[in-house]
Design an enzyme around this catalytic site. Structure first.
Site, PDB file in Angstrom:
ATOM      1  N   LYS A  76       0.856  -1.202   0.000  1.00 23.27           N
ATOM      2  CA  LYS A  76       0.000   0.000   0.000  1.00 23.27           C
ATOM      3  C   LYS A  76       0.884   1.242   0.000  1.00 23.27           C
ATOM      4  CE  LYS A  76      -3.928   1.536   2.925  1.00 23.27           C
ATOM      5  NZ  LYS A  76      -4.760   1.145   4.098  1.00 23.27           N
ATOM      6  N   SER A 152      -9.523   0.709   3.077  1.00 23.53           N
ATOM      7  CA  SER A 152      -8.731   1.614   2.297  1.00 23.53           C
ATOM      8  C   SER A 152      -7.593   0.943   1.538  1.00 23.53           C
ATOM      9  CB  SER A 152      -8.129   2.697   3.203  1.00 23.53           C
ATOM     10  OG  SER A 152      -7.240   2.130   4.145  1.00 23.53           O
ATOM     11  N   SER A 176      -9.696  -1.789   7.122  1.00 22.75           N
ATOM     12  CA  SER A 176      -9.094  -1.544   5.810  1.00 22.75           C
ATOM     13  C   SER A 176      -8.305  -2.698   5.236  1.00 22.75           C
ATOM     14  CB  SER A 176      -8.215  -0.289   5.859  1.00 22.75           C
ATOM     15  OG  SER A 176      -9.015   0.859   5.964  1.00 22.75           O
TER      16      SER A 176
END
Lengths: 461, 74
Positions: A76, A152, A176
């Protein structure tokens, strides 16, 4: 990469295939498929090729390498990756210089021999459950590209589900990791709060933030998790615990595990597919008991308050001076969060402590609790409202309704894919603090039974 | 201590009396936010959502012996 991480590692170790060939194949897949899902925001091809040559050279000289030697992974884009600007989904963070060292999690995977292929799309500053990032475009769900990949850590979920890499890193504050794992049909682990170091990651809510891996098999997830274990004084929230790897326990079965499903809050406001997934897992694990956590709804609400207030506080300097450069989907929530009365936040923190005690009491009787991961399958890009039981819920803050109460008290959760047909949807296997190994045992049983299986999305094979 | 900070059944807040736009307009300068009128209206809508989402927490009773420290350890 449609092969598993461990299969690739074994083939490379036996020199049936080179790390360079594996890396080139992964880069080719990214070039071919990433435009469809927008999972990668940066591809570090040159560095990856260099690292792959180093792996092959080391193997040729007889060196013993780590268990993930030559396996591609990505992180990420809030994790520091040497040479890459850590943008955390924002345009504001483009002001940073390229990272001069890896985040701890990235460094641990590299130490295990894995090869980093780049950085992955996410909601700005991790504030969202859909990765509809206005700056970099939405991450799209490989199972239906008109739908979200969850958030996310949406890029992390999409990259694994599309078979671009077998392992990714994400973070989980309120869901997330578990939300993308659910809607992308893969396995995801949010470990116990304080287990894994977050050093070198852009934090969202320090008192709630966790890092963790995604994969398409339980064994790959375990291998990634074991590689991530390590003591790191750079994260003050990391607990002083033994490392407790899990890969060696995957074949221990369910003996002695007491498992129940969560009712109450976790049996409301979801669509039928969420409950069908829980039924599927409960049936496979022969679970008949249902228990309640009466404080779950207020704990979820407390997590919302803490998140809004802490999140705003971290971003306040930029909110004062350049609010127009923030993500339109979340800037007003951040600004409003900055205005929450301190008394509300302190009230929420006290509720959190009380819920922790409530949860501890329940785990005196149970080892694993099962609950939906998301209230529905992946929603359509641009959707703002979730209609459930005649109630209209604002989608973006509501999609973590089942994950937020759990991360609020730091429990470990392994999200497993549990849809029998149609779009993916996941189930949370929730444990007491520091019992990740039990969750992996249950997940391995579910996978071996063919109940929880993750496949590369159709069209990406 | 088991002294309750809030009593079961007695709400801490009268939500009907909250005017999000008035509150946001008054409170924004306290943290250095200088927001346009249009932005204030949008933030007021977001604050109304905060109130809606916060209600289950704010209506739940808490006790003084519950730890309010923000750093949580599992």
């Amino acid at each position: 990469m449609t092969e598993t991480a461990l299969a690739l590692a074994a083939a490379i170790r036996r020199r049936q295939i080179s790390a360079v060939d594996v890396t080139e194949a992964a880069l080719s897949r990214i070039a071919a498929h990433n435009p469809k899902v927008n999972a990668f925001t940066t591809v570090t091809a040159e560095a990856a090729r260099r690292d792959a040559v180093a792996v092959d050279t080391a193997l040729a000289s007889g060196q013993t390498l780590g268990p993930l030697a030559g396996v591609p992974f990505a992180a990420k884009n809030l994790f520091d990756i040497t040479g890459v600007v850590t943008i955390a989904g924002s345009v504001i963070e483009q002001r940073r210089a390229p990272a001069t060292q890896d985040a701890f999690g990235v460094a641990r995977l590299r130490a295990a021999g894995a090869i980093c292929l780049g950085a992955l799309n996410m909601d700005e500053y991790a504030y969202g459950f859909t990765t509809e990032n206005s700056h970099y475009g939405p991450a799209r769900n490989p199972h239906d590209v008109t739908r979200t990949a969850g958030g996310s850590s949406g890029g992390s979920g999409a990259a694994v589900a599309a078979g671009l890499v077998p392992i990714t890193l994400g973070t989980d504050t309120n869901g997330s990791i578990r939300v993308p794992a659910s809607v992308d049909g893969i396995f995801g682990l949010k470990p116990t709060y304080g287990r894994l170091s977050r050093a070198g990651a852009v934090l969202f809510i320090p008192s709630l933030d966790h890092i963790g891996p995604f994969a398409r098999t339980v064994a790959d997830l375990a291998a990634a998790y074991d590689a991530l274990l390590g003591h790191d004084p750079a994260d003050p929230a990391q607990a002083d615990r033994p490392l407790e790897p899990v890969s060696g326990a995957l074949d221990r079965g369910l003996d002695g595990l007491r498992i129940a499903r969560l009712g109450g809050h976790f049996a409301k406001l979801g669509l039928p597919e969420a409950y069908r997934a829980v039924d599927t897992v409960a049936d496979a694990l022969d679970v008949s008991a249902e228990v309640d956590l009466p404080g779950a709804a207020s704990a979820r609400s407390a997590a919302y308050l803490i998140t809004a207030a802490e999140g705003a506080q971290l971003r306040l300097p930029d909110l004062r001076t350049q609010p127009e450069r923030f993500e339109p989907h979340s800037v007003d929530r951040l600004l409003a969060g900055g205005l929450i009365p301190a008394q509300w936040v302190l009230h929420a923190q006290r509720l959190r402590a009380m819920f922790r005690a409530e949860v501890a009491a329940l785990f005196a009787h149970w080892d694993i609790l099962i609950a939906p991961a998301t209230p529905s399958c992946a929603t359509v890009l641009g959707q703002d409202v979730l209609e459930v039981d005649g109630v209209s819920l604002p989608l973006r803050p509501s999609f973590g309704m089942y994950t937020q109460p759990i991360s609020c008290v730091g429990l470990p959760v392994l999200a497993v894919p549990a849809a029998k047909q149609g779009l993916p949807i996941g189930v949370q296997l929730i444990g007491a603090p520091w019992t990740e190994a039990k969750l992996f045992r249950a997940a391995a049983v579910l996978e071996a039974q063919g109940v929880c299986i993750s496949r590369v999305a159709a069209g990406f094979g | 201590m088991t002294h309750r900070l809030t009593e079961q059944g007695r709400k801490m807040i009268d939500y009907e009396k909250i005017d999000p736009l008035a509150y946001v307009t008054a409170a924004a300068p306290l943290i250095g936010l200088n927001l346009s009128e249009d932005r204030l209206k949008e933030v007021a809508e977001a604050f109304a959502l905060v109130i809606r989402m916060a209600k289950p927490a704010l209506d739940a009773p808490v006790t003084l012996d519950a730890e309010p420290a923000p750093v949580f350890r599992a």
